[in-house]
Design a protein around this motif. Structure first.
Motif, PDB file in Angstrom:
ATOM      1  N   ASN A 204       0.975  -0.806   0.116  1.00 25.48           N
ATOM      2  CA  ASN A 204       0.017  -0.380   0.211  1.00 25.48           C
ATOM      3  C   ASN A 204       1.077   1.109  -0.201  1.00 25.48           C
ATOM      4  OD1 ASN A 204      -2.191   1.598  -0.104  1.00 25.48           O
ATOM      5  ND2 ASN A 204      -2.607   0.545   1.926  1.00 25.48           N
ATOM      6  N   GLU A 206       1.009   3.345  -1.872  1.00 26.87           N
ATOM      7  CA  GLU A 206       0.786   4.776  -2.260  1.00 26.87           C
ATOM      8  C   GLU A 206      -0.159   5.237  -1.499  1.00 26.87           C
ATOM      9  OE1 GLU A 206      -1.892   4.346  -5.950  1.00 26.87           O
ATOM     10  OE2 GLU A 206      -0.700   3.744  -7.271  1.00 26.87           O
ATOM     11  N   LYS A 207      -0.753   5.150  -1.114  1.00 23.69           N
ATOM     12  CA  LYS A 207      -1.184   5.928   0.924  1.00 23.69           C
ATOM     13  C   LYS A 207      -0.169   6.399   1.806  1.00 23.69           C
ATOM     14  CE  LYS A 207      -3.412   3.937   5.175  1.00 23.69           C
ATOM     15  NZ  LYS A 207      -4.046   5.038   5.640  1.00 23.69           N
ATOM     16  N   ALA A 209       2.824   7.182   0.809  1.00 19.12           N
ATOM     17  CA  ALA A 209       3.374   7.986   0.197  1.00 19.12           C
ATOM     18  C   ALA A 209       3.094   9.130   0.018  1.00 19.12           C
ATOM     19  CB  ALA A 209       4.047   8.094  -1.598  1.00 19.12           C
ATOM     20  N   LYS A 210       1.662   8.911   0.448  1.00 22.31           N
ATOM     21  CA  LYS A 210       0.757  10.098   0.598  1.00 22.31           C
ATOM     22  C   LYS A 210       0.688  11.029   1.773  1.00 22.31           C
ATOM     23  CE  LYS A 210      -4.275  12.020  -0.020  1.00 22.31           C
ATOM     24  NZ  LYS A 210      -4.245  12.379   1.160  1.00 22.31           N
ATOM     25  N   GLU A 231       4.528  14.576  -4.024  1.00 19.15           N
ATOM     26  CA  GLU A 231       3.752  13.128  -3.238  1.00 19.15           C
ATOM     27  C   GLU A 231       4.348  12.041  -4.746  1.00 19.15           C
ATOM     28  OE1 GLU A 231      -0.632  10.671  -3.760  1.00 19.15           O
ATOM     29  OE2 GLU A 231      -0.123  13.464  -2.968  1.00 19.15           O
ATOM     30  N   ALA A 232       4.428  12.519  -5.589  1.00 22.47           N
ATOM     31  CA  ALA A 232       4.586  11.714  -7.313  1.00 22.47           C
ATOM     32  C   ALA A 232       6.173  11.321  -6.940  1.00 22.47           C
ATOM     33  CB  ALA A 232       4.293  12.371  -8.696  1.00 22.47           C
ATOM     34  N   LEU A 235       6.415   8.334  -3.261  1.00 18.84           N
ATOM     35  CA  LEU A 235       5.692   6.796  -4.404  1.00 18.84           C
ATOM     36  C   LEU A 235       6.787   6.697  -4.488  1.00 18.84           C
ATOM     37  CD1 LEU A 235       4.153   5.656  -5.095  1.00 18.84           C
ATOM     38  CD2 LEU A 235       3.305   6.544  -6.558  1.00 18.84           C
ATOM     39  N   LYS A 236       7.711   7.652  -5.930  1.00 22.95           N
ATOM     40  CA  LYS A 236       9.163   7.418  -6.591  1.00 22.95           C
ATOM     41  C   LYS A 236       9.855   6.308  -5.933  1.00 22.95           C
ATOM     42  CE  LYS A 236      11.745   7.873 -10.482  1.00 22.95           C
ATOM     43  NZ  LYS A 236      12.293   8.858 -11.223  1.00 22.95           N
ATOM     44  N   ASN A 239       8.506   3.446  -3.848  1.00 24.16           N
ATOM     45  CA  ASN A 239       9.123   2.285  -4.763  1.00 24.16           C
ATOM     46  C   ASN A 239      11.021   1.511  -5.100  1.00 24.16           C
ATOM     47  OD1 ASN A 239       6.603   1.469  -5.520  1.00 24.16           O
ATOM     48  ND2 ASN A 239       5.976   3.328  -6.738  1.00 24.16           N
TER      49      ASN A 239
END
Length: 383
Positions: A204, A206-207, A209-210, A231-232, A235-236, A239
């Motif tokens: 999870n 994405e959550k 990272a936000k 945020e992008a 997330l990178k 990952n």
């Protein structure tokens, strides 16, 4: 007579990487960085700082034998009171005249390009890796941390380099007694039904990272040199970190569903990389998988800690740390945590680290040399 060679061909690139292993071959604490992590710094296609900067590497030889090496660079994003260049990846035999020759070479190279001062040893990139000279705590370095002999301090200071700021590394044993202040804060917040803590999960990202972006931007935007994260990009980053994320050691705290605090840790990769001798090919990647499975890693590294302003000084930090510590004591092999360095020019962050029941176990220093020796030297201003 010392001969200077600019690093250009493959043989010279290899010598730049190998020289430290020869220098530190009898030092049990030295851990060779991965070759590809070093080479990426000097690759214009991989390092964005080449777009507005310049960097060269040099070898220094005497009687056909390497006696030193250095990288020297200009980074236009590195804004200072006067035009200031940098040098890093410095290694040298224990000989002051040789070190002076290397420092003079850096100074002359930078002066030819309009610089008025030089800082070092620093990185041609961000401060999170290969920044500073180790001056206290000569133990195994964390991943991405500089390591050097104690005599380097004398080489720097005898030349005239001065400490611009100290970099403090705070450590806490996982099984050390937890401050009563923390346990009281834990009990008070645990009884609040709106408050909950969650470990970060790989499935999870994405959550999280936000949530990380929201907490970080609120917690650190007002602390000097703080910058807003996107945020992008977070997330990178998450990952990219996914293969090394340990789901028991990074924590978020929520008020209902709103993130209000986070504590991000990763395993110290050097506890595995020290067995790879700087290489990371197919064989080493397989070996790493084996090491992760069967070789206990007892050290974790604290990357970021933050609490949103409206929840600061309300014990949420104590609640989060004690909740996370109880969990990781049961589910991991970690015995010690060390925070990434904090500059002594940032007393707010130093105070936060001290409240976490930590002690300073390692110090690095960023040095500065003003080319105009009549100019008054000033340390990094406090934030």
């Amino acid at each position: 007579m010392i001969i200077v060679e600019e690093v250009q061909n493959q043989h010279q690139k290899k010598e730049f990487l190998v020289f430290p292993t020869q220098l530190y071959q009898h030092d049990k604490n030295y851990i060779r960085p991965l070759d590809n992590h070093i080479e990426e710094i000097f690759n214009p296609e991989k390092n964005k700082f080449f777009k507005g900067g310049e960097c060269k590497r040099f070898l220094f030889k005497k009687d056909h034998k390497t006696v030193g090496k250095v990288a020297v660079f200009i980074n236009k994003c590195y804004e200072q009171d006067q035009p200031t260049g940098g040098f890093g990846f410095f290694d040298c035999i224990n000989d002051q005249p040789t070190a002076n020759f290397i420092f003079d070479h850096c100074k002359n190279w930078l002066q030819e390009r309009g610089m008025e001062a030089m800082d070092g040893p620093i990185n041609f990139g961000e401060r999170d890796k290969f920044w500073g000279l180790l001056i206290e705590g000569f133990e195994e370095p964390l991943f991405g941390m500089n390591y050097n002999f104690p005599y380097y301090k004398e080489l720097f200071e005898n030349y005239g380099l001065q400490v611009y700021f100290e970099q403090l590394c705070f450590t806490r044993p996982i099984f050390a007694e937890v401050s009563r202040v923390f346990t009281i804060a834990y009990e008070r917040n645990r009884r609040n039904p709106a408050i909950s803590a969650q470990p970060m999960k790989k499935n999870n990202l994405e959550k999280f990272a936000k949530d990380f972006t929201e907490v970080y931007n609120k917690a650190w935007a007002s602390h000097g040199e703080g910058k807003q994260l996107e945020e992008a990009k977070v997330l990178k980053m998450f990952n990219t970190m996914k293969p090394i994320i340990n789901e028991h050691i990074s924590w978020f705290v929520y008020e209902n569903e709103k993130p209000i605090a986070m504590w991000i840790n990763i395993p110290d990769l050097n506890q595995w990389f020290k067995y790879l001798n700087g290489k990371f090919g197919i064989f080493q990647k397989l070996k790493l998988l084996f090491l992760k499975q069967f070789k206990k890693n007892e050290k974790m590294v604290g990357l970021v800690f933050g609490v949103v302003p409206e929840w600061q000084r309300k014990g949420i930090d104590g609640y989060m740390i004690w909740e996370g510590t109880q969990h990781l004591r049961k589910h991991t092999d970690f015995k010690i945590t060390e925070l990434q360095w904090i500059g002594d020019f940032n007393p707010k962050m130093v105070k936060i680290a001290e409240t976490l029941d930590t002690t300073v176990t390692r110090k690095l220093a960023t040095y500065r040399y003003l080319f105009d020796r009549n100019k008054t030297f000033e340390r990094h201003p406090y934030l």
